[in-house]
Enzyme design. Structure first.
Site, PDB file in Angstrom:
ATOM      1  N   TYR A 248     -15.608 -28.456-108.315  1.00 27.33           N
ATOM      2  CA  TYR A 248     -15.425 -27.809-109.609  1.00 27.33           C
ATOM      3  C   TYR A 248     -14.562 -28.747-110.426  1.00 27.33           C
ATOM      4  O   TYR A 248     -13.516 -29.195-109.948  1.00 27.33           O
ATOM      5  CB  TYR A 248     -14.696 -26.470-109.455  1.00 27.33           C
ATOM      6  CG  TYR A 248     -15.550 -25.361-108.897  1.00 27.33           C
ATOM      7  CD1 TYR A 248     -16.812 -25.108-109.418  1.00 27.33           C
ATOM      8  CD2 TYR A 248     -15.092 -24.539-107.875  1.00 27.33           C
ATOM      9  CE1 TYR A 248     -17.601 -24.076-108.928  1.00 27.33           C
ATOM     10  CE2 TYR A 248     -15.867 -23.502-107.378  1.00 27.33           C
ATOM     11  CZ  TYR A 248     -17.120 -23.273-107.911  1.00 27.33           C
ATOM     12  OH  TYR A 248     -17.880 -22.265-107.427  1.00 27.33           O
ATOM     13  N   ASP A 276     -23.024 -24.773-112.915  1.00 25.43           N
ATOM     14  CA  ASP A 276     -23.520 -23.465-113.380  1.00 25.43           C
ATOM     15  C   ASP A 276     -22.420 -22.407-113.414  1.00 25.43           C
ATOM     16  O   ASP A 276     -22.674 -21.215-113.347  1.00 25.43           O
ATOM     17  CB  ASP A 276     -24.684 -22.980-112.501  1.00 25.43           C
ATOM     18  CG  ASP A 276     -24.274 -22.787-111.042  1.00 25.43           C
ATOM     19  OD1 ASP A 276     -23.102 -23.043-110.701  1.00 25.43           O
ATOM     20  OD2 ASP A 276     -25.143 -22.385-110.241  1.00 25.43           O
ATOM     21  N   HIS A 365     -26.450 -20.523-107.960  1.00 23.42           N
ATOM     22  CA  HIS A 365     -25.223 -20.077-107.304  1.00 23.42           C
ATOM     23  C   HIS A 365     -25.509 -18.844-106.427  1.00 23.42           C
ATOM     24  O   HIS A 365     -24.683 -17.950-106.294  1.00 23.42           O
ATOM     25  CB  HIS A 365     -24.174 -19.724-108.366  1.00 23.42           C
ATOM     26  CG  HIS A 365     -22.787 -20.194-108.049  1.00 23.42           C
ATOM     27  ND1 HIS A 365     -22.238 -21.319-108.595  1.00 23.42           N
ATOM     28  CD2 HIS A 365     -21.813 -19.683-107.256  1.00 23.42           C
ATOM     29  CE1 HIS A 365     -20.993 -21.469-108.169  1.00 23.42           C
ATOM     30  NE2 HIS A 365     -20.721 -20.492-107.331  1.00 23.42           N
TER      31      HIS A 365
HETATM   32  C1  LIG Z   1     -19.535 -16.061-101.004  1.00 30.36           C
HETATM   33  C2  LIG Z   1     -20.078 -17.235-101.741  1.00 30.36           C
HETATM   34  C3  LIG Z   1     -19.207 -18.189-102.247  1.00 30.36           C
HETATM   35  C4  LIG Z   1     -19.717 -19.305-102.926  1.00 30.36           C
HETATM   36  N1  LIG Z   1     -18.842 -20.242-103.375  1.00 30.36           N
HETATM   37  C5  LIG Z   1     -19.329 -21.345-104.002  1.00 30.36           C
HETATM   38  C6  LIG Z   1     -18.449 -22.355-104.455  1.00 30.36           C
HETATM   39  O1  LIG Z   1     -17.237 -22.275-104.268  1.00 30.36           O
HETATM   40  N2  LIG Z   1     -18.994 -23.418-105.099  1.00 30.36           N
HETATM   41  C7  LIG Z   1     -20.345 -23.547-105.326  1.00 30.36           C
HETATM   42  O2  LIG Z   1     -20.796 -24.524-105.915  1.00 30.36           O
HETATM   43  N3  LIG Z   1     -21.198 -22.599-104.886  1.00 30.36           N
HETATM   44  C8  LIG Z   1     -20.722 -21.514-104.239  1.00 30.36           C
HETATM   45  N4  LIG Z   1     -21.596 -20.574-103.793  1.00 30.36           N
HETATM   46  C9  LIG Z   1     -23.060 -20.781-103.957  1.00 30.36           C
HETATM   47  C10 LIG Z   1     -23.640 -21.492-102.750  1.00 30.36           C
HETATM   48  O3  LIG Z   1     -23.209 -22.826-102.672  1.00 30.36           O
HETATM   49  C11 LIG Z   1     -25.174 -21.507-102.793  1.00 30.36           C
HETATM   50  O4  LIG Z   1     -25.573 -22.050-104.024  1.00 30.36           O
HETATM   51  C12 LIG Z   1     -25.777 -20.127-102.634  1.00 30.36           C
HETATM   52  O5  LIG Z   1     -25.008 -19.331-101.759  1.00 30.36           O
HETATM   53  C13 LIG Z   1     -27.188 -20.217-102.064  1.00 30.36           C
HETATM   54  O6  LIG Z   1     -27.769 -18.966-102.015  1.00 30.36           O
HETATM   55  P1  LIG Z   1     -27.885 -18.067-100.692  1.00 30.36           P
HETATM   56  O7  LIG Z   1     -26.524 -17.462-100.476  1.00 30.36           O
HETATM   57  O8  LIG Z   1     -28.912 -17.071-101.067  1.00 30.36           O
HETATM   58  O9  LIG Z   1     -28.298 -18.956 -99.544  1.00 30.36           O
HETATM   59  C14 LIG Z   1     -21.113 -19.444-103.115  1.00 30.36           C
HETATM   60  C15 LIG Z   1     -21.986 -18.480-102.608  1.00 30.36           C
HETATM   61  C16 LIG Z   1     -21.477 -17.386-101.926  1.00 30.36           C
HETATM   62  C17 LIG Z   1     -22.443 -16.375-101.374  1.00 30.36           C
END
Ligand SMILES: Cc1cc2nc3c(=O)[nH]c(=O)nc-3n(C[C@H](O)[C@H](O)[C@H](O)COP(=O)(O)O)c2cc1C
Length: 506
Positions: A248, A276, A365
């Site tokens: 980030y 995003d 995300h």
């Molecule tokens: C609990 C949680 C926390 C996440 N935290 C971040 C983060 O800190 N940075 C980021 O780029 N994406 C974050 N994501 C998005 C994930 O990197 C990823 O894009 C997404 O979970 C993929 O979808 P899925 O959960 O259906 O597999 C997060 C997703 C979840 C579920």
């Protein structure tokens, strides 16, 4: 000379406009930081004027204060380190009672949970996680934004792609190995960045590092990890194990630069900049839960942001001013390949290519940001076409990844067929981690591998290179209203079976 405060004095600073907190015997004035806390304001308010060390340690790495808090927020020592600050006893008793009740529920659920061998697919982990995790943790993980339309669509879109299997091909040997950013991996899947993994397991991201290493795949380390970067890097099972960093971009660019350079010197091999999340999306379930993530992205935060009352002078975890002009600076401070995570239309994919990125992740995300943004798999074909029109060969010059809703080995196959280099998973790894720890994550990865191998065999594609676009029928991909059979497995797992809170007592 360093200032020393009495417990009594600290306890007076317990409001939104004057907020002190004790961490490891040190006193911090977090009044200005409050609106920027990624975990929401409530958890800080709950500990205002008190010692928050125990709760802090549950979710954060020890170095996060040095990395993200401006030094001027440290105002002095407690007269007697680790003293317990007097507080309102009746509030505390009530909270303790609730916590004990929840601990008992979790203990019972853990004693009766099914053996790991009964996890037949990724959804099984989710249904166990619902019972064995703290309610606030499950809400935080499973939350999408708005009406969860995008979150559900991410997986549902895969149901609109059907196969065109090839027969009479020698599939006695299946080879799933491939390359990601020039490095070999055992199959085309990586564990994506998810913040605060200690909510799932006390060792958080370290466990994901070990499981990924043992299974020969890449782990993407989140900026907001619960463990420090050093700890996660040290958890590698062999020195050359591959890790990427999700970043980030902070408003304090020096902070960002330090993190990038630390990661690079620790041998991290790719920089995934999340694009995003200019602000946090409105998360439905976790916003409703009266717990630590209560106001994550809630209305208050959005309004503050719009009105500009969120402090402008303070570093914020994500800089909403980030734009294409910043690419030159990113490239000037690192040799790591830069990949933009969170591309959601072909025009931006083309811009990323023109700005010299090594690749992109088509991602929304996990449906946690803008509800009604399209599923990554739906836009993948048009992104690949657009890149080709630009003279870019996505199979060689530029890597396109996809994440969101990957729940089956066949989902991986479909993404590869449509031009992805690989796919990322978020929630499945968190649920497996929360239920069965390292063994669970390894088991999950093996499930994905087994399903992908089975799919490749039945599709007549013995290697990853044999997976081609003519093997999938995407005629319905754009059509969101085709008569698909209901996915009961996902549906029953996703929906809460129990009424919430006090409703269950009615
Ligand atoms: C609990 C949680 C926390 C996440 N935290 C971040 C983060 O800190 N940075 C980021 O780029 N994406 C974050 N994501 C998005 C994930 O990197 C990823 O894009 C997404 O979970 C993929 O979808 P899925 O959960 O259906 O597999 C997060 C997703 C979840 C579920």
């Amino acid at each position: 000379m360093e200032r020393v405060f009495s417990l009594q004095e600290i306890s007076q600073h317990n409001t939104k406009d004057d907020l002190w907190i004790v961490l490891h015997g040190k006193v911090y004035d977090l009044t200005k930081f409050l609106p920027n806390h990624p975990g929401g304001q409530n958890v800080i308010l709950k500990h205002s004027g008190k010692d928050a060390t125990l709760t802090f340690e549950l979710y954060h790495s020890t170095d996060i204060i040095d990395r993200f808090l401006p030094p001027e927020m440290y105002i002095g020592q407690v007269e007697q380190a680790y003293g317990i600050i007097p507080s309102n006893k009746s509030d505390e008793n009530q909270e303790q009672q609730q916590e004990t009740q929840e601990e008992k529920r979790i203990q019972l659920a853990r004693e009766t949970m099914p053996p790991i061998e009964e996890m037949f697919n990724t959804f099984d982990f989710q249904s166990v996680a619902r019972h064995v995790l703290k309610e606030s943790a499950f809400a935080y993980f499973s939350s999408g934004s708005g009406d969860d339309m995008t979150m559900r669509e991410n997986h549902n879109a895969y149901h609109r792609i059907w196969f065109r299997p090839r027969v009479m091909v020698n599939v006695s040997h299946i080879d799933m190995t491939t390359e990601m950013l020039g490095a070999q991996v055992s199959f085309p899947l990586y564990i994506s960045a998810t913040s605060f993994c200690k909510m799932a397991h006390p060792e958080g991201e370290k466990v994901l590092a070990r499981a990924a290493g043992k299974q020969g795949i890449i782990q993407m380390i989140p900026t907001l990890a619960s463990c420090s970067l050093n700890e996660i890097v040290d958890a590698r099972v062999y020195p050359t194990q591959l890790q990427w960093l999700q970043l980030y971009i902070n408003t304090d660019r020096q902070m960002t630069q330090r993190m990038i350079q630390q990661a690079e010197s620790e041998g991290v091999k790719g920089l995934f900049i999340t694009v995003d999340r200019a602000i946090v999306g409105p998360r439905g379930k976790s916003a409703n839960d009266k717990d630590m993530f209560e106001d994550q992205g809630g209305m208050e935060k959005v309004l503050n942001h719009e009105r500009g009352t969120g402090s402008k002078t303070l570093p914020s975890f994500v800089d909403p001013s980030m734009n294409w002009k910043d690419m030159a600076w990113f490239k000037s401070i690192t040799k790591m390949p830069i990949v933009l995570k969170g591309i959601q239309r072909w025009e931006d994919a083309v811009l990323a290519w023109r700005h010299g990125c090594a690749g992109i992740v088509l991602s929304n995300h996990g449906g946690r940001q803008l509800d009604f943004s399209p599923s990554p798999i739906e836009i993948l074909p048009e992104v690949i076409d657009a890149l080709k029109r630009e003279g870019c060969d996505p199979s060689k010059d530029f890597e396109v990844y996809v994440d969101g809703g990957i729940r089956r080995g066949s989902d991986i196959f479909k993404a590869i067929a449509l031009g992805a280099k690989g796919v990322g998973i978020g929630r499945p790894a968190l649920y497996a981690l929360g239920c069965y720890g390292e063994k669970g994550v390894e088991y999950l990865l093996n499930l994905f591998k087994t399903e992908l191998a089975m799919c490749m065999r039945l599709m007549g594609a013995p290697t990853i290179k044999d997976i081609q676009s003519d093997m999938v029928d995407t005629r319905n991909l754009k059509n969101h209203y085709v008569a698909n059979p209901i996915d009961y497995l996902a549906k029953t797992t996703y929906e809460r079976l129990q009424p919430r809170g006090n409703l269950s007592k009615l």
